[in-house]
Every structure is written in structure tokens, then in C-alpha cells.
Design a protein around this motif. Structure first.
Motif, mmCIF file in Angstrom:
data_model
loop_
_atom_site.group_PDB
_atom_site.id
_atom_site.type_symbol
_atom_site.label_atom_id
_atom_site.label_comp_id
_atom_site.label_asym_id
_atom_site.label_seq_id
_atom_site.Cartn_x
_atom_site.Cartn_y
_atom_site.Cartn_z
ATOM 1 N N GLN A 163 22.419 -122.347 0.744
ATOM 2 C CA GLN A 163 23.051 -121.757 1.929
ATOM 3 C C GLN A 163 23.411 -122.827 2.957
ATOM 4 O OE1 GLN A 163 20.060 -118.941 3.108
ATOM 5 N NE2 GLN A 163 20.762 -117.346 1.688
ATOM 6 N N LEU A 164 22.586 -123.859 3.061
ATOM 7 C CA LEU A 164 22.871 -124.952 3.988
ATOM 8 C C LEU A 164 24.098 -125.751 3.561
ATOM 9 C CD1 LEU A 164 19.361 -126.489 4.814
ATOM 10 C CD2 LEU A 164 20.798 -125.055 6.288
ATOM 11 N N ASP A 165 24.244 -125.934 2.257
ATOM 12 C CA ASP A 165 25.360 -126.717 1.722
ATOM 13 C C ASP A 165 26.012 -125.939 0.589
ATOM 14 O OD1 ASP A 165 27.168 -128.525 0.743
ATOM 15 O OD2 ASP A 165 25.703 -129.992 0.067
ATOM 16 N N ASN A 166 27.099 -125.248 0.900
ATOM 17 C CA ASN A 166 27.797 -124.423 -0.080
ATOM 18 C C ASN A 166 29.011 -125.138 -0.671
ATOM 19 O OD1 ASN A 166 28.094 -122.050 -1.569
ATOM 20 N ND2 ASN A 166 29.568 -121.204 -0.113
ATOM 21 N N SER A 167 29.019 -126.473 -0.591
ATOM 22 C CA SER A 167 30.199 -127.238 -1.005
ATOM 23 C C SER A 167 30.513 -127.086 -2.491
ATOM 24 C CB SER A 167 30.005 -128.725 -0.671
ATOM 25 O OG SER A 167 28.873 -129.252 -1.351
ATOM 26 N N LEU A 168 29.497 -126.920 -3.325
ATOM 27 C CA LEU A 168 29.745 -126.798 -4.764
ATOM 28 C C LEU A 168 30.539 -125.540 -5.079
ATOM 29 C CD1 LEU A 168 26.270 -127.890 -6.179
ATOM 30 C CD2 LEU A 168 28.344 -129.267 -5.941
ATOM 31 N N GLN A 169 30.187 -124.422 -4.441
ATOM 32 C CA GLN A 169 30.914 -123.182 -4.662
ATOM 33 C C GLN A 169 32.305 -123.255 -4.045
ATOM 34 O OE1 GLN A 169 29.420 -120.598 -6.566
ATOM 35 N NE2 GLN A 169 31.581 -120.021 -6.665
ATOM 36 N N GLN A 170 32.416 -123.867 -2.868
ATOM 37 C CA GLN A 170 33.701 -123.973 -2.192
ATOM 38 C C GLN A 170 34.684 -124.850 -2.974
ATOM 39 O OE1 GLN A 170 32.569 -125.497 1.638
ATOM 40 N NE2 GLN A 170 32.005 -123.495 2.459
ATOM 41 N N SER A 171 34.173 -125.836 -3.700
ATOM 42 C CA SER A 171 35.027 -126.761 -4.448
ATOM 43 C C SER A 171 35.400 -126.250 -5.830
ATOM 44 C CB SER A 171 34.316 -128.112 -4.601
ATOM 45 O OG SER A 171 34.004 -128.682 -3.359
ATOM 46 N N LYS A 172 34.797 -125.155 -6.254
ATOM 47 C CA LYS A 172 34.913 -124.722 -7.647
ATOM 48 C C LYS A 172 36.348 -124.471 -8.079
ATOM 49 C CE LYS A 172 33.360 -121.173 -10.885
ATOM 50 N NZ LYS A 172 32.475 -119.997 -11.114
ATOM 51 N N MET A 173 37.089 -123.640 -7.369
ATOM 52 C CA MET A 173 38.421 -123.267 -7.818
ATOM 53 C C MET A 173 39.368 -124.470 -7.846
ATOM 54 S SD MET A 173 38.047 -120.334 -8.845
ATOM 55 C CE MET A 173 39.742 -120.276 -9.415
ATOM 56 N N GLN A 174 39.268 -125.331 -6.853
ATOM 57 C CA GLN A 174 40.108 -126.525 -6.817
ATOM 58 C C GLN A 174 39.794 -127.449 -7.993
ATOM 59 O OE1 GLN A 174 39.931 -128.513 -3.055
ATOM 60 N NE2 GLN A 174 41.511 -130.013 -3.571
ATOM 61 N N ALA A 175 38.503 -127.599 -8.304
ATOM 62 C CA ALA A 175 38.102 -128.448 -9.425
ATOM 63 C C ALA A 175 38.582 -127.869 -10.751
ATOM 64 C CB ALA A 175 36.584 -128.605 -9.436
ATOM 65 N N LEU A 176 38.455 -126.563 -10.939
ATOM 66 C CA LEU A 176 38.864 -125.930 -12.196
ATOM 67 C C LEU A 176 40.372 -126.031 -12.397
ATOM 68 C CD1 LEU A 176 36.690 -122.667 -12.259
ATOM 69 C CD2 LEU A 176 36.182 -124.914 -13.240
ATOM 70 N N THR A 177 41.130 -125.819 -11.328
ATOM 71 C CA THR A 177 42.590 -125.901 -11.425
ATOM 72 C C THR A 177 43.030 -127.299 -11.820
ATOM 73 O OG1 THR A 177 42.903 -124.141 -9.797
ATOM 74 C CG2 THR A 177 44.756 -125.622 -10.170
ATOM 75 N N ALA A 178 42.450 -128.311 -11.173
ATOM 76 C CA ALA A 178 42.802 -129.696 -11.487
ATOM 77 C C ALA A 178 42.450 -130.036 -12.926
ATOM 78 C CB ALA A 178 42.093 -130.643 -10.523
ATOM 79 N N ASN A 179 41.289 -129.573 -13.389
ATOM 80 C CA ASN A 179 40.856 -129.867 -14.750
ATOM 81 C C ASN A 179 41.781 -129.218 -15.774
ATOM 82 O OD1 ASN A 179 39.107 -129.382 -17.289
ATOM 83 N ND2 ASN A 179 37.877 -130.821 -16.095
ATOM 84 N N ARG A 180 42.147 -127.963 -15.550
ATOM 85 C CA ARG A 180 43.045 -127.275 -16.494
ATOM 86 C C ARG A 180 44.404 -127.965 -16.559
ATOM 87 N NH1 ARG A 180 40.890 -122.313 -13.853
ATOM 88 N NH2 ARG A 180 39.369 -121.398 -15.283
ATOM 89 N N ASP A 181 44.925 -128.370 -15.409
ATOM 90 C CA ASP A 181 46.226 -129.035 -15.371
ATOM 91 C C ASP A 181 46.210 -130.334 -16.165
ATOM 92 O OD1 ASP A 181 47.208 -126.996 -13.813
ATOM 93 O OD2 ASP A 181 47.096 -128.103 -11.923
#
Length: 255
Positions: free
Chosen positions: A212-230
Motif C-alpha cells: 500500500q505504501l508503494d504501489n508502483s509495481l501495479q501502476q507500471s503493469k499495463m505499460q510494461a506488458l504493452t511494451a513487452n508485447r510490442d
């Protein structure tokens, strides 16, 4: 249960999960991801510590390029879904147990993702860490959110750009490795002796609060997945992987 890509054993409330694909340099394929996810999900109720290990000479060498090559060679669809692997690393990072990466030998590409996702990283003096993706026109899109959280943006940026292995001493100085010793099995045993006294409720509550203090992993998920698929949909990328598997040449060595 019997698994094909991992070895699993339990010692009280401790789960020892070993990545075990010696014939494939301990690389990551869909089955390994699925089996690891199944084990980690089963551990959520009663397990307090998960110890993640590889082989003595290679912890994990990243994506299975041979598997990608064979899939394309059989004329099968090349759709690449990075979400299960990202979800696996999220479980290591945020699950209701303490995760310990015990690293010996090489950790490359996605192998670094496994390491960076864990709560504690122990290593012996043979451990080396590298991100080789840019050599193939890729970049470690899914690894970076976990790696940046652990070592900071600049160190992750440097490791990505240089593509060369970092020694265990460098990794320790950068905070990728928490502790290392020549006899890492003794080091692991000392940590387990201390950590096994912590309660399941305390660990679960703490890990939930930390996320809860650091939600960066969840916030970065969609951007990371899109870049990886591309990246893996790019024909030039697949051509570079083919050249490496068939001729042991990096993309810039193409004649």
C-alpha cells in the motif's frame, strides 16, 4: 504434486522452490511460469517463507529463445503474453510470505526479474547478474519496475544499457543483493533460523501494508506488458532470435 520444470519441497512452514530446467539453461517457458504460480498460490494460506533457488551454475537465464524459435518454426502463432510472468513476480513481491532468492551462478534477463521481485536476496561469490535484452533489440520492460524499486532508476538504466554481467560485489553495492558469502547455504540457513520465528499474520499484514505504501509495481503493469508485447511482435526481433539459436550469432554479426 509432480512438476516438469521445478522441484518443490516443504519444511514446516517453509517452501523451497527450485527452478529446474538443466537441459535448457534454466530458462523461462510457459510451463515453468504456470507451475511456479500454482505453487505460490498454494503457499498463500499457511507458508511463511518461500526460498527460490536455481541450479548451482545458473540461477535463471531469462526467456527460452529456443522455445520461441521452435514455435515459429512449426508455423504456430507467435502471440506473446507477458502477463503471467509479471503476475508471478507480483506474487513474489507482494504475496503473504517472505520470499528469499538464493542465487548461485548466472542470473540474466528474466532471471534478474525473479531476483528483484524477492524480499531478500542472498548469493554466493559465483553469482553474476546481467540484462542482455538490448543485444537483441529488446529491453527488459517487465523486469524494470521490479529492478528500479530495488536498486533505483540509474543503476537499472546502467545495467540495461551495458548488457554486461555485474559481479556479486557490484550487485551488493547496488543493493540488488542483500548479503553474500562464499558458503551461501550456511548464509541461507542463518536467515531461515531467524525468519521462521515470524508469524503468518504478522508477515501477511506487513507485506500488505508495504504494498500500500508503494504501489508502483501495479501502476507500471499495463505499460510494461504493452511494451513487452510490442517488442516480441517485431519481425526484426524474431529474426535476431532465430539467428542466435541457429547460428550462435548476435544480430550485429549477421553476414
Amino acid at each position: 504434486m509432480e512438476y516438469q520444470t521445478i522441484h518443490v519441497r516443504f519444511q514446516g512452514t517453509i517452501c523451497f522452490l527450485q527452478l529446474h530446467r538443466p537441459q535448457a539453461n534454466n530458462t523461462i517457458n510457459d510451463q515453468l511460469i504456470a507451475e511456479c504460480l500454482q505453487v505460490l498460490t498454494a503457499c498463500e494460506e499457511n507458508i511463511t517463507i518461500v526460498v527460490l533457488e536455481g541450479l548451482p551454475e545458473v540461477f535463471c537465464f531469462g526467456a527460452d529463445f529456443q522455445d520461441i524459435h521452435d514455435t515459429v518454426g512449426r508455423g504456430l502463432p507467435t502471440e506473446h503474453d507477458p502477463e503471467p510472468l509479471y503476475n508471478l513476480w507480483l506474487k513474489l513481491a507482494t504475496g503473504p510470505y517472505i520470499t528469499i532468492a538464493h542465487v548461485r551462478g548466472k542470473a540474466n534477463a528474466g532471471g534478474v526479474g525473479f531476483v528483484a521481485a524477492c524480499d531478500i536476496v542472498l548469493a554466493d561469490q559465483t553469482a553474476v547478474f546481467s540484462l542482455s535484452e538490448l543485444l537483441f533489440g529488446l529491453f527488459p520492460a517487465c523486469v524494470l519496475p521490479f529492478l528500479i524499486r530495488r536498486v533505483g532508476l540509474q543503476k537499472a538504466h546502467y545495467l540495461t544499457l551495458m548488457t554486461q554481467p555485474a559481479t556479486v560485489q557490484q550487485a551488493h553495492a547496488w543493493h540488488l543483493v542483500d548479503v553474500y558469502e562464499e558458503q551461501s547455504t550456511i548464509l541461507l540457513r542463518k536467515h531461515l533460523q531467524r525468519l521462521r520465528h515470524l508469524s503468518k499474520h504478522g508477515i501477511s499484514s506487513y507485506k500488505r501494508y508495504l504494498h500500500q505504501l508503494d504501489n508502483s509495481l501495479q501502476q507500471s503493469k499495463m505499460q510494461a506488458l504493452t511494451a513487452n508485447r510490442d517488442m516480441f511482435a517485431n519481425p526484426q526481433t524474431l529474426e535476431g532470435i532465430f539467428q542466435f539459436i541457429e547460428h550462435k550469432q548476435f544480430p550485429w554479426e549477421k553476414s
